[in-house]
Design a protein around this motif. Sequence first.
Motif, mmCIF file in Angstrom:
data_model
loop_
_atom_site.group_PDB
_atom_site.id
_atom_site.type_symbol
_atom_site.label_atom_id
_atom_site.label_comp_id
_atom_site.label_asym_id
_atom_site.label_seq_id
_atom_site.Cartn_x
_atom_site.Cartn_y
_atom_site.Cartn_z
ATOM 1 N N TYR A 1 0.800 -1.224 0.000
ATOM 2 C CA TYR A 1 0.000 0.000 0.000
ATOM 3 C C TYR A 1 0.837 1.280 0.000
ATOM 4 C CZ TYR A 1 -3.157 3.694 1.453
ATOM 5 O OH TYR A 1 -3.853 4.878 1.516
ATOM 6 N N LYS A 2 1.783 1.393 0.908
ATOM 7 C CA LYS A 2 2.534 2.652 1.042
ATOM 8 C C LYS A 2 3.272 3.038 -0.249
ATOM 9 C CE LYS A 2 5.684 5.206 3.977
ATOM 10 N NZ LYS A 2 7.084 5.147 4.266
ATOM 11 N N PRO A 3 4.022 2.127 -0.876
ATOM 12 C CA PRO A 3 4.684 2.523 -2.136
ATOM 13 C C PRO A 3 3.700 2.920 -3.236
ATOM 14 C CG PRO A 3 5.651 0.499 -1.271
ATOM 15 C CD PRO A 3 4.438 0.786 -0.447
ATOM 16 N N VAL A 4 2.563 2.231 -3.318
ATOM 17 C CA VAL A 4 1.554 2.573 -4.331
ATOM 18 C C VAL A 4 0.946 3.940 -4.011
ATOM 19 C CG1 VAL A 4 -0.710 1.926 -5.273
ATOM 20 C CG2 VAL A 4 1.074 0.191 -4.991
ATOM 21 N N LYS A 5 0.652 4.176 -2.752
ATOM 22 C CA LYS A 5 0.107 5.463 -2.327
ATOM 23 C C LYS A 5 1.072 6.588 -2.687
ATOM 24 C CE LYS A 5 -1.693 7.723 1.854
ATOM 25 N NZ LYS A 5 -0.899 8.875 2.209
ATOM 26 N N GLU A 6 2.341 6.410 -2.389
ATOM 27 C CA GLU A 6 3.344 7.442 -2.684
ATOM 28 C C GLU A 6 3.461 7.695 -4.187
ATOM 29 O OE1 GLU A 6 6.791 5.874 -0.673
ATOM 30 O OE2 GLU A 6 6.119 6.645 1.278
ATOM 31 N N LEU A 7 3.371 6.647 -4.989
ATOM 32 C CA LEU A 7 3.438 6.789 -6.447
ATOM 33 C C LEU A 7 2.334 7.719 -6.947
ATOM 34 C CD1 LEU A 7 4.451 5.866 -9.311
ATOM 35 C CD2 LEU A 7 2.759 4.022 -9.124
ATOM 36 N N PHE A 8 1.101 7.481 -6.513
ATOM 37 C CA PHE A 8 -0.014 8.295 -6.996
ATOM 38 C C PHE A 8 -0.026 9.683 -6.375
ATOM 39 C CE2 PHE A 8 -1.382 4.232 -8.623
ATOM 40 C CZ PHE A 8 -1.877 4.599 -9.861
ATOM 41 N N GLU A 9 0.429 9.813 -5.142
ATOM 42 C CA GLU A 9 0.505 11.142 -4.540
ATOM 43 C C GLU A 9 1.507 12.016 -5.291
ATOM 44 O OE1 GLU A 9 -0.827 10.426 0.094
ATOM 45 O OE2 GLU A 9 1.291 10.258 -0.403
ATOM 46 N N MET B 1 9.746 -4.414 -3.478
ATOM 47 C CA MET B 1 9.801 -4.672 -2.050
ATOM 48 C C MET B 1 11.210 -5.068 -1.610
ATOM 49 S SD MET B 1 6.822 -3.911 -1.063
ATOM 50 C CE MET B 1 6.928 -4.434 0.640
ATOM 51 N N ASP B 2 12.054 -5.446 -2.567
ATOM 52 C CA ASP B 2 13.421 -5.858 -2.256
ATOM 53 C C ASP B 2 14.374 -4.669 -2.163
ATOM 54 O OD1 ASP B 2 13.156 -5.294 -4.949
ATOM 55 O OD2 ASP B 2 14.389 -6.965 -5.625
ATOM 56 N N SER B 3 13.875 -3.474 -2.394
ATOM 57 C CA SER B 3 14.680 -2.262 -2.310
ATOM 58 C C SER B 3 14.782 -1.822 -0.848
ATOM 59 C CB SER B 3 14.018 -1.169 -3.145
ATOM 60 O OG SER B 3 14.684 0.045 -3.015
ATOM 61 N N PRO B 4 15.898 -1.155 -0.466
ATOM 62 C CA PRO B 4 15.991 -0.649 0.912
ATOM 63 C C PRO B 4 14.800 0.249 1.274
ATOM 64 C CG PRO B 4 18.108 -0.457 -0.180
ATOM 65 C CD PRO B 4 17.115 -0.900 -1.226
ATOM 66 N N VAL B 5 14.347 1.037 0.316
ATOM 67 C CA VAL B 5 13.124 1.825 0.490
ATOM 68 C C VAL B 5 12.176 1.357 -0.620
ATOM 69 C CG1 VAL B 5 12.093 4.118 0.487
ATOM 70 C CG2 VAL B 5 14.402 3.795 1.406
ATOM 71 N N PRO B 6 11.169 0.544 -0.275
ATOM 72 C CA PRO B 6 10.256 0.034 -1.305
ATOM 73 C C PRO B 6 9.612 1.161 -2.111
ATOM 74 C CG PRO B 6 9.931 -1.146 0.741
ATOM 75 C CD PRO B 6 10.840 0.018 1.047
ATOM 76 N N TYR B 7 9.462 0.925 -3.408
ATOM 77 C CA TYR B 7 8.832 1.910 -4.289
ATOM 78 C C TYR B 7 8.016 1.188 -5.349
ATOM 79 C CZ TYR B 7 12.519 0.758 -7.626
ATOM 80 O OH TYR B 7 13.355 0.084 -8.481
ATOM 81 N N ALA B 8 7.088 1.911 -5.941
ATOM 82 C CA ALA B 8 6.214 1.355 -6.970
ATOM 83 C C ALA B 8 6.466 2.070 -8.291
ATOM 84 C CB ALA B 8 4.758 1.517 -6.561
ATOM 85 N N SER B 9 6.311 1.328 -9.381
ATOM 86 C CA SER B 9 6.428 1.924 -10.707
ATOM 87 C C SER B 9 5.385 1.296 -11.633
ATOM 88 C CB SER B 9 7.834 1.747 -11.282
ATOM 89 O OG SER B 9 8.152 0.383 -11.386
ATOM 90 N N ILE B 10 4.923 2.098 -12.566
ATOM 91 C CA ILE B 10 3.919 1.629 -13.518
ATOM 92 C C ILE B 10 4.619 0.917 -14.665
ATOM 93 C CG2 ILE B 10 2.123 2.340 -15.157
ATOM 94 C CD1 ILE B 10 1.513 4.674 -13.216
#
Length: 119
Positions: free
Chosen positions: A7-15, A101-110
């Motif tokens: 949730y958090k990485p996806v939320k940050e992506l759209f924000e 999720m394997d990144s030190p700071v998880p992030y999402a990308s389209i």
Amino acid sequence: MKETDLYKPVKELFEKMGYTVNGEVKDMDVTAVRGDELVVVELKTAFNITLLQQAVKRQKITEQVYVAIPRPDYKKRFSQDFKDKEYLLRRLSLGLILVAMDSPVPYASIALEPKPYKE
């Protein structure tokens, strides 16, 4: 790993794209609103039929529907199996978000935008 971890990485992506993001709205995992545009994201820890069923149902509400899954490792990401899954998503006009999720700071990308399928 749990769906809620995505949730958090996806939320940050759209924000970052200017959306107001909410979780768990009327059985939808994530909703993002910008002006009169509504985006729905279904989160799953694995690509499966349940994910596709949920996502297709959300298309009754909006054409902007994504599925979000953990990013597979490099070898799996470019395997024929994964390419077939991407093809299925394109045929269904669904978008794909990969969450690192394997990144030190998880992030999402389209990885795929939800748009009408064209051969």
